[in-house]
Structures are given as structure tokens and as C-alpha cells.
Enzyme design. Structure first.
Site, PDB file in Angstrom:
ATOM      1  N   ASN A   1      -8.809  -8.441  -0.064  1.00  9.02           N
ATOM      2  CA  ASN A   1      -7.535  -7.809   0.305  1.00  9.02           C
ATOM      3  C   ASN A   1      -6.991  -7.088  -0.911  1.00  9.02           C
ATOM      4  O   ASN A   1      -7.182  -7.540  -2.042  1.00  9.02           O
ATOM      5  CB  ASN A   1      -6.543  -8.903   0.729  1.00  9.02           C
TER       6      ASN A   1
ATOM      7  N   HIS B   1      -3.460  -6.030  -2.648  1.00  3.64           N
ATOM      8  CA  HIS B   1      -2.048  -6.408  -2.579  1.00  3.64           C
ATOM      9  C   HIS B   1      -1.305  -5.705  -3.722  1.00  3.64           C
ATOM     10  O   HIS B   1      -1.747  -5.761  -4.876  1.00  3.64           O
ATOM     11  CB  HIS B   1      -1.909  -7.937  -2.721  1.00  3.64           C
TER      12      HIS B   1
ATOM     13  N   SER C   1      -3.499  -5.923  -7.062  1.00  2.00           N
ATOM     14  CA  SER C   1      -4.579  -6.909  -7.215  1.00  2.00           C
ATOM     15  C   SER C   1      -5.510  -6.823  -6.021  1.00  2.00           C
ATOM     16  O   SER C   1      -5.064  -6.632  -4.889  1.00  2.00           O
ATOM     17  CB  SER C   1      -4.002  -8.336  -7.253  1.00  2.00           C
TER      18      SER C   1
ATOM     19  N   ASP D   1      -1.982 -14.249   0.290  1.00  2.00           N
ATOM     20  CA  ASP D   1      -2.071 -13.546  -1.001  1.00  2.00           C
ATOM     21  C   ASP D   1      -2.360 -14.521  -2.145  1.00  2.00           C
ATOM     22  O   ASP D   1      -1.975 -14.260  -3.299  1.00  2.00           O
ATOM     23  CB  ASP D   1      -0.784 -12.745  -1.293  1.00  2.00           C
TER      24      ASP D   1
HETATM   25  C1  GRF Z   1      -1.042  -0.385   0.033  1.00  2.00           C
HETATM   26  O1  GRF Z   1      -0.002  -0.267  -0.870  1.00  2.00           O
HETATM   27  C2  GRF Z   1      -1.664  -1.747  -0.061  1.00  2.00           C
HETATM   28  O2  GRF Z   1      -1.647  -2.277  -1.351  1.00  2.00           O
HETATM   29  C3  GRF Z   1      -0.778  -2.564   0.829  1.00  2.00           C
HETATM   30  O3  GRF Z   1      -0.463  -1.719   1.881  1.00  2.00           O
HETATM   31  C4  GRF Z   1      -0.542  -0.363   1.471  1.00  2.00           C
HETATM   32  C5  GRF Z   1      -1.488   0.323   2.397  1.00  2.00           C
HETATM   33  O4  GRF Z   1      -1.489   1.705   2.259  1.00  2.00           O
HETATM   34  N1  GRF Z   1      -1.411  -3.813   1.180  1.00  2.00           N
HETATM   35  P1  GRF Z   1      -2.540   2.598   3.010  1.00  2.00           P
HETATM   36  O5  GRF Z   1      -2.392   2.355   4.509  1.00  2.00           O
HETATM   37  O6  GRF Z   1      -3.914   2.229   2.538  1.00  2.00           O
HETATM   38  O7  GRF Z   1      -2.188   4.010   2.649  1.00  2.00           O
END
Ligand code: GRF
Length: 223
Positions: free
Chosen positions: A111, A113, A140, A149
């Protein structure tokens, strides 16, 4: 005889800029994987349109059609398994996963985050970093475990917080780094340099003692 590429499924709830970064890395020859499925809990997710345009099979499941979280997650994971995926990437998948349903995927699911975990699990990470007066922030990539997370961190990217920054500015500065970080970690898994040994991450068969840092030349091991 050539070895088949690792089969990867991606889950995303939103616009899909991280998915776009994965596809671009693959197209540049930096990510030797076969994307077999892009799934979402939102039929309108931009990520699904992007996958369609790239000829990747898509899946949209509506959580409201299921009696509870576990029923949704079990169906979702069954369909991912049926796609033949060996690895699963959460790229902006905005749902908490049921701990029991995800267990078969522990070690095969990562994932991204937007915080320097273990700081700021959950939502509103940019706001929370600003409110805490932090001098740096980041993103991360971690193995997903039942703890939200909370799985072992594989790699991080850092940015400095400047006076006057707001949430949007932080998100905007961080996103391009996320787009480097996620493909780089997936490439380590795809190349079988990184694996999960039942307890945590191992790199080249040694325990990964500290997360990689994203530097000017890609992922760097911590000093
Ligand atoms: C990103 O900031 C990611 O870290 C978070 O959600 C957002 C997703 O953006 N988990 P995208 O849909 O990939 O543009």
C-alpha cells in the site's frame, strides 16, 4: 524459455495517478510485471478508465451490495485471486480491509500511504503533519497487514515542510515522489529481491532492517 512476468492486480478508489505511474514505469521497461486487473469500490474511479484505455481488465464492486465489510472483501479477494494475480497493489484504495479476509494476501500486498509511517495512519495526513508543526513529511510504501497502515514499511520518500505550506501544497509536492516510490518498490518485488518471510520484509535474503529512502537516484538503503 522466458519466465512469465509476475501478475499484478491494482486497487484504486480515485483518479489513479499512482496507477498511471505504474503503467508508465512498465512502459519504460523499469517494471517487469503483467497487470492483470484493476479493481475499485467506485464505478466512477478515474483509475478504471485509465485501465480500460490500457486494455487491462477492470472490476468495480459496490460495497453497498454486500451485507458487511467482510462479505465485500471476501468477494473482492476471490475475484482478484481468480484473475491470477500474485501481487496486489493498493494505490489509493480508500477502504479499510477486513483483517481475516486479507490474511491470504499478507506478504503479497503493498500500500502507498501519504505520511512518514508510523506517523499519521488513516486519513488527513497532510493536515495532521501541518498541525503538529512537523518540519518534514512524506510517503511510505508498506506491506499490508491486518493493522491499518501498520504493516512493515519498505520504503519512504521525504519532503521538507516550508513555512506557509498548506495541505494542497504538501500533497502537490509529495505526489511526484509517490509516483517514483510505488513503482520502485513493486519492481523489487517483481524482481524477487524483496520478499516476505512470514515476519517481515527481506531484501536479497537479509532482513530489511530500515526502510529504503527515495533519493535522487532511486531507492537507497538507509545509512
Ligand atoms: C495518494 O496520495 C496515495 O498516497 C493515497 O491516495 C492518493 C491516491 O491518489 N493513498 P491517486 O488516485 O493515485 O492519484
Amino acid at each position: 524459455m522466458t519466465t512469465p512476468l509476475p501478475r499484478v492486480a491494482v486497487l484504486a478508489s480515485g483518479r489513479g495517478s499512482n496507477l498511471a505511474a505504474l503503467l508508465a514505469a512498465r512502459d519504460r521497461g523499469e517494471l517487469p510485471v503483467d497487470f492483470v486487473l484493476v479493481g475499485s469500490d467506485k464505478a466512477a474511479a478515474g483509475a478504471l478508465r485509465m485501465a480500460e484505455a490500457a486494455n487491462i481488465p477492470t472490476l468495480a464492486l459496490d460495497p453497498r451490495s454486500y451485507p458487511d465489510r467482510r462479505a465485500f472483501d471476501l468477494d473482492l479477494f476471490a475475484r482478484i485471486e481468480a484473475s491470477g494475480a500474485e501481487l496486489l497493489v493498493l494505490a489509493g484504495f480508500m477502504r479499510i480491509l477486513d483483517g481475516q479476509a486479507l490474511t491470504p494476501w499478507v506478504g503479497r500486498m503493498i500500500n502507498i500511504h501519504p505520511s512518514l509511517l508510523p506517523k499519521y495512519r488513516g486519513l488527513h495526513t497532510h493536515r495532521r503533519a501541518l498541525e503538529a508543526g512537523d518540519s518534514e513529511h512524506g510517503a511510505s510504501v508498506h506491506f499490508v497487514t491486518a493493522e491499518l497502515d501498520g504493516g512493515p514499511v519498505i520504503a519512504q520518500a521525504r519532503i521538507a515542510i516550508q513555512p506557509g505550506d498548506d495541505e494542497q501544497q504538501l500533497a502537490q509536492r509529495l505526489l511526484p515522489l509517490e509516483h517514483q516510490l510505488l513503482p520502485a518498490v513493486l519492481a523489487l518485488l517483481a524482481n524477487r529481491r524483496l520478499r516476505w518471510d512470514g515476519q517481515g520484509p527481506r531484501l536479497d535474503d537479509q532482513p530489511l532492517l530500515a526502510p529504503f529512502m527515495l533519493g535522487a537516484h532511486g531507492l537507497q538503503t538507509a545509512e
